[in-house]
Design an enzyme around this catalytic site. Structure first.
Site, short mmCIF file in Angstrom:
data_model
loop_
_atom_site.label_atom_id
_atom_site.label_comp_id
_atom_site.label_asym_id
_atom_site.label_seq_id
_atom_site.Cartn_x
_atom_site.Cartn_y
_atom_site.Cartn_z
N GLY A 166 -14.78 45.64 94.53
CA GLY A 166 -14.23 46.15 95.78
C GLY A 166 -12.75 46.45 95.73
CB ALA B 145 -10.44 33.60 87.65
CE LYS C 231 -9.01 26.97 95.22
NZ LYS C 231 -10.42 26.81 95.68
NE ARG C 232 -11.16 30.44 85.91
CZ ARG C 232 -12.07 31.09 85.21
NH1 ARG C 232 -12.02 31.09 83.89
NH2 ARG C 232 -13.05 31.73 85.82
CG LEU D 190 -13.44 37.49 95.89
CD1 LEU D 190 -12.43 37.92 96.94
CD2 LEU D 190 -14.82 38.09 96.18
CD GLU E 254 -16.87 42.10 89.76
OE1 GLU E 254 -15.69 41.95 90.07
OE2 GLU E 254 -17.23 42.28 88.57
CD GLU F 140 -11.70 45.27 91.38
OE1 GLU F 140 -12.51 46.15 91.75
OE2 GLU F 140 -11.50 44.21 92.00
#
Length: 269
Positions: free
Chosen positions: A150, A70, A32-33, A72, A142, A122
């Site tokens: 977020g 990567a 999923k990176r 979220l 985003e 983040e």
């Protein structure tokens, strides 16, 4: 009271104590990176809540495979079809994890390669030191995904690159890499070889400091940035009063006084 950390209790993180007080924490979802689902966030909360009381001297934060993170997990986010209130609470858990990192008092050195994107940036910006290799690239896509940050990018990434660049990254999907990314402050070190090896070397160096000194460096500075100048000056004096008179520092001060301690020298060219 000291507590213990059980590496076997983590599934999405690979948690490995070294023999010198350094722990290696690796995001372990390479397919999923290393995208951040809620279970991974909860494991970050668990580890970094315990680290200051478990004798962790420093942490190398890495990603398995070709990418650091990567961001979220968009597939989970899509499938969950969360309500506004539900996603607000997801974001609050992200903030809990990243605040535990930034303010917890344990030095965290992030080893960056490949994607450092969205929530991955983040996460990286919550570390105290970031080391990038030549493959690392940084972005906040985003805006193109119909989303908004977020997990603290408006705070930490803005602190690193400034408001105008932060907005540009979100509006246009601008990607930074190489020396340009380092020059902007997205990483403090850029290396030709392995970012992990360089991060581990820095973590081992930091782990040699007295724990109370590291705790102050890795918590008080961030707290003081949130204060007025007058309040920060007062807080700095109080922290210095405690740290600079710690009994464990006496031997180090004596070594400086008798000229047996290593001196500060320019870096070799």
């Amino acid at each position: 009271m000291p507590i213990t950390i059980d590496p076997a209790s983590f599934k999405n993180l690979r948690v490995e104590p070294q023999d010198d007080g350094v722990w290696v924490v690796t995001l372990n979802r390479p397919a999923k990176r290393n995208a951040l689902d809620i279970d991974t966030i909860e494991e970050l909360v668990t580890f970094f809540s315990a680290a200051p009381r478990a004798g962790v001297a420093a942490v190398v934060l890495a990603g398995s495979g070709d990418h650091f993170c990567a961001g979220l997990d968009l597939i989970e986010h899509h499938d969950e079809d969360r309500s506004p209130a539900d996603f607000m609470h997801v974001c609050l858990r992200w903030h809990e994890a990243f605040n535990k990192m930034e303010y917890g008092g344990v030095p965290i050195i992030a080893a960056l390669q490949g994607a450092v994107v969205g929530g991955g940036l983040e996460l990286a910006s919550s570390a105290h030191i970031r080391v990038m290799d030549q493959t690392a690239y940084f972005a906040l896509p985003e805006g193109q995904r119909g989303l908004f940050t977020g997990g603290g990018a408006t705070i930490r990434v803005t602190d690193l690159v400034g408001k105008a660049r932060m907005i540009d990254m979100m509006l246009t999907g601008r990607v930074y890499g190489g020396q340009e990314a380092a020059d902007l402050g997205l990483a403090q070190y850029i290396v030709e070889g392995s970012s992990f090896d360089a991060a581990l070397e820095l973590a081992r160096k930091a782990a040699q400091n007295l724990p109370l000194s590291n705790f102050a460096i890795c918590s008080a500075v961030s707290h003081m940035q949130n204060m007025s100048a007058m309040d920060a000056a007062y807080a700095e004096a109080v922290v210095a009063g405690v740290v600079n008179t710690q009994p464990d520092a006496r031997a180090r001060l004596a070594a400086f006084a008798d000229k047996s301690a290593a001196r500060v020298r320019p870096n070799a060219k």
